[in-house]
Design a protein around this motif. Structure first.
Motif, PDB file in Angstrom:
ATOM      1  N   THR A 136      75.054  65.830  56.266  1.00  0.00           N
ATOM      2  CA  THR A 136      74.103  66.532  55.409  1.00  0.00           C
ATOM      3  C   THR A 136      73.482  65.568  54.410  1.00  0.00           C
ATOM      4  N   VAL A 137      72.237  65.856  54.056  1.00  0.00           N
ATOM      5  CA  VAL A 137      71.476  65.044  53.112  1.00  0.00           C
ATOM      6  C   VAL A 137      70.923  65.973  52.039  1.00  0.00           C
ATOM      7  N   ASP A 138      70.958  65.523  50.788  1.00  0.00           N
ATOM      8  CA  ASP A 138      70.410  66.299  49.677  1.00  0.00           C
ATOM      9  C   ASP A 138      69.053  65.747  49.278  1.00  0.00           C
ATOM     10  N   ALA A 139      68.150  66.641  48.921  1.00  0.00           N
ATOM     11  CA  ALA A 139      66.831  66.260  48.421  1.00  0.00           C
ATOM     12  C   ALA A 139      66.302  67.417  47.588  1.00  0.00           C
ATOM     13  N   SER A 140      65.087  67.269  47.089  1.00  0.00           N
ATOM     14  CA  SER A 140      64.447  68.328  46.315  1.00  0.00           C
ATOM     15  C   SER A 140      63.051  68.579  46.865  1.00  0.00           C
ATOM     16  N   ALA A 141      62.431  69.647  46.401  1.00  0.00           N
ATOM     17  CA  ALA A 141      61.078  69.993  46.835  1.00  0.00           C
ATOM     18  C   ALA A 141      60.354  70.661  45.681  1.00  0.00           C
ATOM     19  N   VAL A 142      59.020  70.607  45.730  1.00  0.00           N
ATOM     20  CA  VAL A 142      58.174  71.195  44.698  1.00  0.00           C
ATOM     21  C   VAL A 142      57.400  72.362  45.301  1.00  0.00           C
ATOM     22  N   VAL A 143      57.405  73.481  44.617  1.00  0.00           N
ATOM     23  CA  VAL A 143      56.631  74.635  45.070  1.00  0.00           C
ATOM     24  C   VAL A 143      55.149  74.339  44.864  1.00  0.00           C
ATOM     25  N   VAL A 144      54.351  74.502  45.924  1.00  0.00           N
ATOM     26  CA  VAL A 144      52.906  74.278  45.817  1.00  0.00           C
ATOM     27  C   VAL A 144      52.112  75.568  45.988  1.00  0.00           C
ATOM     28  N   ARG A 145      52.748  76.589  46.576  1.00  0.00           N
ATOM     29  CA  ARG A 145      52.088  77.883  46.704  1.00  0.00           C
ATOM     30  C   ARG A 145      53.121  78.981  46.544  1.00  0.00           C
ATOM     31  N   ALA A 146      52.726  80.042  45.862  1.00  0.00           N
ATOM     32  CA  ALA A 146      53.656  81.132  45.581  1.00  0.00           C
ATOM     33  C   ALA A 146      54.091  81.867  46.833  1.00  0.00           C
ATOM     34  N   ASP A 147      53.310  81.758  47.909  1.00  0.00           N
ATOM     35  CA  ASP A 147      53.636  82.497  49.127  1.00  0.00           C
ATOM     36  C   ASP A 147      54.593  81.740  50.047  1.00  0.00           C
ATOM     37  N   GLY A 148      55.432  80.875  49.461  1.00  0.00           N
ATOM     38  CA  GLY A 148      56.540  80.305  50.218  1.00  0.00           C
ATOM     39  C   GLY A 148      56.408  78.868  50.654  1.00  0.00           C
ATOM     40  N   TYR A 149      55.426  78.122  50.144  1.00  0.00           N
ATOM     41  CA  TYR A 149      55.224  76.745  50.594  1.00  0.00           C
ATOM     42  C   TYR A 149      55.710  75.745  49.545  1.00  0.00           C
ATOM     43  N   LEU A 150      56.402  74.715  50.042  1.00  0.00           N
ATOM     44  CA  LEU A 150      56.913  73.643  49.191  1.00  0.00           C
ATOM     45  C   LEU A 150      56.580  72.309  49.847  1.00  0.00           C
ATOM     46  N   VAL A 151      56.484  71.265  49.034  1.00  0.00           N
ATOM     47  CA  VAL A 151      56.239  69.925  49.549  1.00  0.00           C
ATOM     48  C   VAL A 151      57.389  69.026  49.121  1.00  0.00           C
ATOM     49  N   THR A 152      57.712  68.053  49.961  1.00  0.00           N
ATOM     50  CA  THR A 152      58.836  67.166  49.676  1.00  0.00           C
ATOM     51  C   THR A 152      58.612  65.812  50.327  1.00  0.00           C
ATOM     52  N   ASP A 153      59.532  64.903  50.081  1.00  0.00           N
ATOM     53  CA  ASP A 153      59.535  63.594  50.729  1.00  0.00           C
ATOM     54  C   ASP A 153      59.934  63.790  52.193  1.00  0.00           C
ATOM     55  N   ALA A 154      59.164  63.233  53.110  1.00  0.00           N
ATOM     56  CA  ALA A 154      59.432  63.447  54.536  1.00  0.00           C
ATOM     57  C   ALA A 154      60.620  62.647  55.045  1.00  0.00           C
ATOM     58  N   LEU A 155      60.959  61.551  54.366  1.00  0.00           N
ATOM     59  CA  LEU A 155      61.997  60.662  54.886  1.00  0.00           C
ATOM     60  C   LEU A 155      63.352  61.357  55.050  1.00  0.00           C
ATOM     61  N   PRO A 156      63.860  62.130  54.072  1.00  0.00           N
ATOM     62  CA  PRO A 156      65.158  62.786  54.271  1.00  0.00           C
ATOM     63  C   PRO A 156      65.163  63.810  55.400  1.00  0.00           C
ATOM     64  N   LEU A 157      63.981  64.274  55.826  1.00  0.00           N
ATOM     65  CA  LEU A 157      63.905  65.300  56.864  1.00  0.00           C
ATOM     66  C   LEU A 157      63.953  64.730  58.276  1.00  0.00           C
ATOM     67  N   GLU A 158      63.954  63.414  58.410  1.00  0.00           N
ATOM     68  CA  GLU A 158      63.975  62.822  59.748  1.00  0.00           C
ATOM     69  C   GLU A 158      65.253  63.215  60.480  1.00  0.00           C
ATOM     70  N   GLY A 159      65.093  63.767  61.670  1.00  0.00           N
ATOM     71  CA  GLY A 159      66.239  64.170  62.476  1.00  0.00           C
ATOM     72  C   GLY A 159      66.917  65.434  61.992  1.00  0.00           C
ATOM     73  N   ALA A 160      66.245  66.211  61.141  1.00  0.00           N
ATOM     74  CA  ALA A 160      66.870  67.423  60.598  1.00  0.00           C
ATOM     75  C   ALA A 160      66.947  68.515  61.658  1.00  0.00           C
ATOM     76  N   SER A 161      68.110  69.153  61.745  1.00  0.00           N
ATOM     77  CA  SER A 161      68.276  70.302  62.640  1.00  0.00           C
ATOM     78  C   SER A 161      68.257  71.612  61.869  1.00  0.00           C
ATOM     79  N   GLU A 162      68.475  71.522  60.563  1.00  0.00           N
ATOM     80  CA  GLU A 162      68.486  72.728  59.729  1.00  0.00           C
ATOM     81  C   GLU A 162      68.199  72.328  58.290  1.00  0.00           C
ATOM     82  N   VAL A 163      67.435  73.168  57.594  1.00  0.00           N
ATOM     83  CA  VAL A 163      67.127  72.928  56.185  1.00  0.00           C
ATOM     84  C   VAL A 163      67.421  74.204  55.409  1.00  0.00           C
ATOM     85  N   LEU A 164      68.294  74.092  54.426  1.00  0.00           N
ATOM     86  CA  LEU A 164      68.601  75.218  53.543  1.00  0.00           C
ATOM     87  C   LEU A 164      67.932  74.965  52.203  1.00  0.00           C
ATOM     88  N   VAL A 165      67.103  75.911  51.772  1.00  0.00           N
ATOM     89  CA  VAL A 165      66.360  75.784  50.519  1.00  0.00           C
ATOM     90  C   VAL A 165      67.024  76.664  49.470  1.00  0.00           C
TER      91      VAL A 165
END
Length: 393
Positions: A136-165
């Motif tokens: 598992t890898v930890d990271a953070s994300a920023v909300v960019v839209r109230a309807d459920g969208y967030l932006v983050t650094d793409a590097l920690p997501l490489e090879g991700a099989s599941e993301v829990l927000v």
């Protein structure tokens, strides 16, 4: 000389023997006084036979054997650990000093203090628990839209099989990777929610070197993780762990821990001016992508499924005069505008161009179809040309 096994009429130094019921042994002559099986364990009356004459050797042997037996029992207990004395202690130690990356080191702080800045931005920051093949890898994300969208650094997501927000209000929601951009190394996530808090965005163009800044992430329990310092440079380039060269970055004097990557970079006004990215693991400072580019990339991915990037079509290097053009791509916007190899670019839309990296950052912040005014030096004379930026394929 008397033999030790002969009767001894002298008083025994050990005193009279104990009652048979108070001893761990019995003489054979006393065995008839033992109750039969099924009888009461303590008889009402016991008929004792006369005790045999006491012999010193018998008592000495008894004491010796008892001591040997006790010693053996003690050794057995010690060998098995049953005889160890267990002492429970509560040791109070002062909390260790927080890592330097989490200690504010700014020379200037926001008017209301760092705590207020964190409190204002934290509702729009989420924690990411990313499951990969390696763990598992930890990271953070920023909300960019109230309807459920967030932006983050793409590097920690490489090879991700599941993301829990994990949202600031404690909700744990599965995250869907909407898309990622290899050029900016940013990614967009979506959760099933329509009431997210959106952070206030600032203007990176107003940033100044020496200005206080703070990158904010969150721990899994929702608590903030802060890396603060001062902005030390603008329009920088750096290579991330995937080998992607990032342009136009904000550099600040504090490293970016793993859980802060993808979190917002906040300035003294409390506005978000960038998104922290993991680049140059060995550096003692951090990097952030300006929020203008973040918004543009996020909007493109949400609306189009991919990010659109402007393109001029030149190659070059830094010189003492400016950005030297070493090659022009045929039929590119630069070619159409009349640029040639050997031209030295001096300004773009009035901004000085000390290097090709500066030009790349300006183009990265623009959109395909935008015009760009270029001032360049050719054969000792200044010229001006306007190019219409194309879209990188």
């Amino acid at each position: 000389m008397q033999d030790d096994d002969l009767p001894d009429d002298d008083p025994s130094p050990f005193g009279d023997p104990l009652h048979p019921d108070d001893r761990l042994w019995r003489h054979p002559s006393e065995m008839r006084s033992v109750p039969p099986v099924g009888a009461r364990s303590i008889p009402d009356t016991v008929d004792f036979a006369p005790a045999p004459p006491r012999r010193r050797l018998a008592w000495s042997a008894l004491v010796a054997s008892s001591l040997v037996g006790a010693s053996a029992a003690l050794l057995a207990v010690l060998a098995t650990g049953m005889g160890e004395r267990v002492v429970e202690r509560i040791v109070e130690t002062p909390p260790s000093a927080a890592p330097s990356s989490l200690v504010p080191v700014a020379t200037t702080v926001p008017p209301n203090g760092p705590a207020e800045a964190v409190e204002a931005v934290l509702p729009g920051v989420a924690h990411l628990t990313i499951t990969t093949e390696g763990g598992t890898v930890d990271a953070s994300a920023v909300v960019v839209r109230a309807d459920g969208y967030l932006v983050t650094d793409a590097l920690p997501l490489e090879g991700a099989s599941e993301v829990l927000v994990t949202l600031a209000d404690g909700r744990n929601l599965p995250g869907e990777v909407v898309g990622s951009d290899p050029v900016s190394a940013l990614a967009v996530l979506r959760v099933d929610a329509t009431d997210l808090a959106v952070v206030d965005h600032g203007t990176p163009a107003d940033l100044e070197v020496g200005q206080w800044a703070m990158a904010i992430g969150t721990h899994e329990d929702g608590g903030p993780s802060v890396s603060s310092g001062t902005i030390s440079a603008l329009q920088q380039r750096a290579e991330n762990g995937a080998g992607t060269v990032l342009y136009g970055l904000i550099r600040f004097d504090a490293p970016v821990p793993g859980e802060v990557a993808g979190g917002p970079l906040v300035v003294d006004s409390g506005a978000v001016v960038g998104v922290a990215v993991k680049a140059d693991e060995e550096a003692s400072f951090g990097w952030a992508t300006p929020i203008d580019e973040v918004r543009q990339v996020a909007d493109d991915i949400i609306e189009l499924g991919h990010a659109r990037h402007a393109w001029l079509g030149v190659e070059g290097r830094r010189t003492t005069e400016g950005a030297l053009v070493s090659a022009v791509v045929p039929h590119s916007p630069a070619d159409t505008a009349g640029l040639r190899a050997g031209d030295v670019l001096l300004h773009a839309d009035g901004e000085p161009l000390p290097s090709m990296g500066t030009l790349a950052a300006l183009i990265r912040a623009a959109e395909p179809g935008d015009p760009i005014s270029l001032t360049f030096l050719r054969d000792g004379a200044e010229h001006t040309a306007t190019a219409t930026l194309g879209e990188r394929s």
